[in-house]
Design an enzyme around this catalytic site. Structure first.
Site, PDB file in Angstrom:
ATOM      1  N   LYS A  18       0.823  -1.213   0.000  1.00 28.04           N
ATOM      2  CA  LYS A  18       0.000   0.000   0.000  1.00 28.04           C
ATOM      3  C   LYS A  18       0.855   1.259   0.000  1.00 28.04           C
ATOM      4  O   LYS A  18       2.061   1.231   0.236  1.00 28.04           O
ATOM      5  CB  LYS A  18      -0.978  -0.035   1.171  1.00 28.04           C
ATOM      6  CG  LYS A  18      -2.096  -1.062   0.916  1.00 28.04           C
ATOM      7  CD  LYS A  18      -3.194  -1.038   1.941  1.00 28.04           C
ATOM      8  CE  LYS A  18      -4.267  -2.075   1.572  1.00 28.04           C
ATOM      9  NZ  LYS A  18      -5.281  -2.218   2.609  1.00 28.04           N
TER      10      LYS A  18
ATOM     11  N   ARG B 279      -3.283 -10.070   5.334  1.00 28.44           N
ATOM     12  CA  ARG B 279      -3.724 -10.150   3.937  1.00 28.44           C
ATOM     13  C   ARG B 279      -2.555  -9.686   3.067  1.00 28.44           C
ATOM     14  O   ARG B 279      -2.165  -8.522   3.121  1.00 28.44           O
ATOM     15  CB  ARG B 279      -4.950  -9.251   3.757  1.00 28.44           C
ATOM     16  CG  ARG B 279      -5.569  -9.290   2.374  1.00 28.44           C
ATOM     17  CD  ARG B 279      -6.812  -8.400   2.317  1.00 28.44           C
ATOM     18  NE  ARG B 279      -7.411  -8.451   0.998  1.00 28.44           N
ATOM     19  CZ  ARG B 279      -7.005  -7.732  -0.034  1.00 28.44           C
ATOM     20  NH1 ARG B 279      -6.015  -6.889   0.096  1.00 28.44           N
ATOM     21  NH2 ARG B 279      -7.603  -7.850  -1.212  1.00 28.44           N
TER      22      ARG B 279
HETATM   23  N1  HH2 Z   1      -7.309  -3.976   1.013  1.00 29.14           N
HETATM   24  C1  HH2 Z   1      -7.646  -4.023  -0.287  1.00 29.14           C
HETATM   25  C2  HH2 Z   1      -8.753  -4.778  -0.702  1.00 29.14           C
HETATM   26  N2  HH2 Z   1      -9.481  -5.489   0.192  1.00 29.14           N
HETATM   27  N3  HH2 Z   1      -9.876  -6.196   2.407  1.00 29.14           N
HETATM   28  C3  HH2 Z   1      -9.565  -6.159   3.708  1.00 29.14           C
HETATM   29  N4  HH2 Z   1     -10.285  -6.856   4.590  1.00 29.14           N
HETATM   30  N5  HH2 Z   1      -8.497  -5.431   4.161  1.00 29.14           N
HETATM   31  C4  HH2 Z   1      -7.728  -4.683   3.326  1.00 29.14           C
HETATM   32  O1  HH2 Z   1      -6.782  -4.015   3.811  1.00 29.14           O
HETATM   33  C5  HH2 Z   1      -8.043  -4.689   1.933  1.00 29.14           C
HETATM   34  C6  HH2 Z   1      -9.153  -5.464   1.507  1.00 29.14           C
HETATM   35  C7  HH2 Z   1      -6.838  -3.282  -1.295  1.00 29.14           C
HETATM   36  O2  HH2 Z   1      -5.773  -4.057  -1.775  1.00 29.14           O
HETATM   37  P1  HH2 Z   1      -5.753  -4.910  -3.137  1.00 29.14           P
HETATM   38  O3  HH2 Z   1      -6.826  -5.950  -3.139  1.00 29.14           O
HETATM   39  O4  HH2 Z   1      -4.404  -5.424  -3.359  1.00 29.14           O
HETATM   40  O5  HH2 Z   1      -6.004  -3.839  -4.281  1.00 29.14           O
HETATM   41  P2  HH2 Z   1      -7.262  -3.461  -5.155  1.00 29.14           P
HETATM   42  O6  HH2 Z   1      -8.334  -3.002  -4.221  1.00 29.14           O
HETATM   43  O7  HH2 Z   1      -6.749  -2.371  -6.064  1.00 29.14           O
HETATM   44  O8  HH2 Z   1      -7.699  -4.680  -5.913  1.00 29.14           O
END
Ligand code: HH2
Length: 275
Positions: free
Chosen positions: A220, A255
């Site tokens: 992030k 995660r």
């Molecule tokens: N962060 C993201 C998405 N889902 N869910 C939870 N519970 N906690 C988090 O910190 C979280 C989440 C964002 O990360 P990522 O899935 O890698 O990116 P994107 O939303 O661009 O797909």
């Protein structure tokens, strides 16, 4: 030792052995790993399992800052085939990262076990769908909506406000019949660097609420803000540093994008603290 009920079985956790949730984004636009189609996502899921993921989180909507929302049909067309294909080859826990009850309904019917809802149950039907399927939920804190949440996030006292929000969301979900919940401070979701740092440093306050805490800082922007790493794919070392601090703060699960690196680090970390 803490224990919590996950997918029909009790998982025993010590603070030195958190669960690793591997991220499978089936999206064109995720901030660090967008662009995988269905076949590539299933292959990626297999790689994460081989690397030691305890569970997989499959998502079909990017919630990065500035991301546009997707409709339920598009989101389901992305995640459903991946859930089905992974379920056919793996019996471990699968969560689906969705804010939509209709998507949750379909993926739970197809063999997903847990719903990871970054809006903590805003869809009026979400809690009932999870309750009907006996599916645990991950309830995350977010201020605002992905499209605008980083414009000017503001809190009087970020730790207390996030803790109160998660406490209420957990009580509401359990009262609606959701069998168990995890809570998540939502690093980067409507938070400045100072807000994120306060939440990381005060994680024991969230842990003290009594619900298992899921934590995710993987790749992030705070890593870039601290260590100037503009390319998200180069942020694994910084992610690991934050995640080890979170483990020390008592979180139950991480995660992560890079399961391999985290599995190795946690094995060493656990051995250091075991007597
Ligand atoms: N962060 C993201 C998405 N889902 N869910 C939870 N519970 N906690 C988090 O910190 C979280 C989440 C964002 O990360 P990522 O899935 O890698 O990116 P994107 O939303 O661009 O797909």
């Amino acid at each position: 030792m803490k224990s919590f009920h996950l997918v029909g079985r009790t998982v025993n956790l010590s603070w030195t052995a958190p669960q690793l949730m591997g991220i499978v984004n089936v999206t064109p636009d995720s901030f660090s790993d967008g662009g995988r189609d269905i076949a590539a996502s299933v292959a990626h899921a297999q790689d994460l399992i081989a690397a030691g993921a305890h569970w997989l989180d499959i998502g079909g909507e990017s919630t990065r800052p500035g991301a546009a929302a997707v409709d339920a049909t598009t989101e389901l067309a992305r995640v459903l085939p991946v859930v089905q294909a992974v379920r056919a080859i793996w019996s471990g826990p699968i969560s689906v990262d969705t804010r939509k009850a209709s998507v949750a309904q379909a993926v739970l019917a197809a063999g997903a076990n847990i719903i990871n809802d970054v809006s903590a149950g805003q869809d009026p039907h979400m809690l009932a769908v999870c309750a009907a399927h006996g599916a645990p939920m991950i309830l995350m804190h977010m201020q605002g909506e992905p499209q605008t949440m980083q414009n000017q996030p503001q809190y009087q006292d970020v730790v207390t406000e996030v803790a109160n929000f998660l406490q209420q969301a957990a009580q509401r979900a359990l009262a609606a019949g959701v069998p168990s919940v995890m809570i998540d401070p939502g690093i980067g979701f409507g938070k400045t660097l100072a807000h994120n740092l306060a939440l990381i440093r005060e994680l024991p306050q969230l842990v003290a609420l009594g619900y298992p805490v899921l934590f995710g800082a993987s790749r992030k922007r705070l890593i870039d803000q601290i260590a100037q790493v503009p390319n998200p794919q180069n942020r694994d070392a910084g992610s690991l540093a934050v995640h080890l601090a979170a483990v020390q703060g008592g979180v139950a699960a991480l995660r992560v994008h890079n399961v391999d690196m985290h599995a190795q680090a946690l094995q060493v970390w656990k051995t250091l603290w075991e007597k």
